[in-house]
Scaffold this motif. Structure first.
Motif, mmCIF file in Angstrom:
data_model
loop_
_atom_site.group_PDB
_atom_site.id
_atom_site.type_symbol
_atom_site.label_atom_id
_atom_site.label_comp_id
_atom_site.label_asym_id
_atom_site.label_seq_id
_atom_site.Cartn_x
_atom_site.Cartn_y
_atom_site.Cartn_z
ATOM 1 N N ALA A 1 34.075 -16.117 60.988
ATOM 2 C CA ALA A 1 33.085 -16.804 60.135
ATOM 3 C C ALA A 1 33.566 -18.272 59.712
ATOM 4 O O ALA A 1 32.726 -19.125 59.449
ATOM 5 C CB ALA A 1 32.700 -15.863 58.563
ATOM 6 N N MET A 2 34.895 -18.265 59.194
ATOM 7 C CA MET A 2 35.402 -19.353 58.983
ATOM 8 C C MET A 2 35.258 -20.600 60.077
ATOM 9 O O MET A 2 35.023 -21.680 59.924
ATOM 10 C CB MET A 2 36.963 -19.129 58.837
ATOM 11 C CG MET A 2 37.394 -18.518 57.642
ATOM 12 S SD MET A 2 36.917 -19.392 55.962
ATOM 13 C CE MET A 2 37.573 -18.262 54.826
ATOM 14 N N GLY A 3 35.318 -20.052 61.225
ATOM 15 C CA GLY A 3 35.199 -21.073 62.516
ATOM 16 C C GLY A 3 33.780 -21.427 62.582
ATOM 17 O O GLY A 3 33.421 -22.845 62.892
ATOM 18 N N ILE A 4 32.961 -20.659 62.503
ATOM 19 C CA ILE A 4 31.528 -20.971 62.523
ATOM 20 C C ILE A 4 30.809 -22.021 61.607
ATOM 21 O O ILE A 4 30.386 -22.796 61.658
ATOM 22 C CB ILE A 4 30.519 -19.802 62.500
ATOM 23 C CG1 ILE A 4 30.898 -18.946 64.193
ATOM 24 C CG2 ILE A 4 29.099 -19.963 62.238
ATOM 25 C CD1 ILE A 4 30.106 -17.576 63.861
ATOM 26 N N THR A 5 31.557 -21.672 60.372
ATOM 27 C CA THR A 5 31.164 -22.497 59.174
ATOM 28 C C THR A 5 31.693 -23.894 59.326
ATOM 29 O O THR A 5 31.200 -24.905 58.873
ATOM 30 C CB THR A 5 31.815 -21.654 57.819
ATOM 31 O OG1 THR A 5 31.063 -20.554 57.578
ATOM 32 C CG2 THR A 5 31.429 -22.630 56.704
ATOM 33 N N GLU A 6 33.055 -23.796 59.993
ATOM 34 C CA GLU A 6 33.662 -25.226 59.960
ATOM 35 C C GLU A 6 32.938 -26.086 61.276
ATOM 36 O O GLU A 6 32.565 -27.350 61.012
ATOM 37 C CB GLU A 6 35.018 -25.130 60.426
ATOM 38 C CG GLU A 6 35.878 -26.393 60.173
ATOM 39 C CD GLU A 6 37.253 -26.137 60.495
ATOM 40 O OE1 GLU A 6 37.964 -27.372 60.881
ATOM 41 O OE2 GLU A 6 37.783 -25.255 59.787
#
Length: 109
Positions: free
Chosen positions: A74-79
């Motif tokens: 989720a952090m990667g997708i958000t970034e």
């Protein structure tokens, strides 16, 4: 006008084709694509509302995730969403992410 009708018809056929192919994927693959598209749409909504990437990441850190891999994904997708210059609506981001994820999963076969 004809071009618009042709484009709409083509888009509808591609969407129907992807939906049919998505049914051939495992339940887990469809879940992952759907979950990721929800995360991308939420990130786009946050971005468009003016929330900083730092704020969006803090929201994700506070969120409970049922599987261990979900938080970092989720952090990667958000970034990636925040780094994109896209100003599309969250619903459009969700649809695009889902379609691209399904294509990727099918290509992995």
């Amino acid at each position: 006008m004809r071009t618009l009708v042709w484009m709409a018809a083509t888009f509808a056929l591609v969407t129907l084709s992807l939906e049919a192919q998505a049914k051939d994927l495992s339940k887990n693959s469809r879940f992952v694509c759907s979950w990721g598209s929800d995360i991308a749409a939420g990130a786009q909504a946050s971005k468009l509302s003016g929330l900083t990437l730092y704020g969006a990441r803090r929201k994700l850190q506070a969120r409970k995730f049922p599987r261990p891999w979900m938080r970092m994904t989720a952090m990667g997708i958000t970034e990636q969403t925040y780094n994109s210059p896209s100003r599309l609506k969250p619903a459009d981001i969700k649809q695009t992410y889902y379609e691209q994820c399904i294509k990727h999963e099918l290509a992995q076969r």
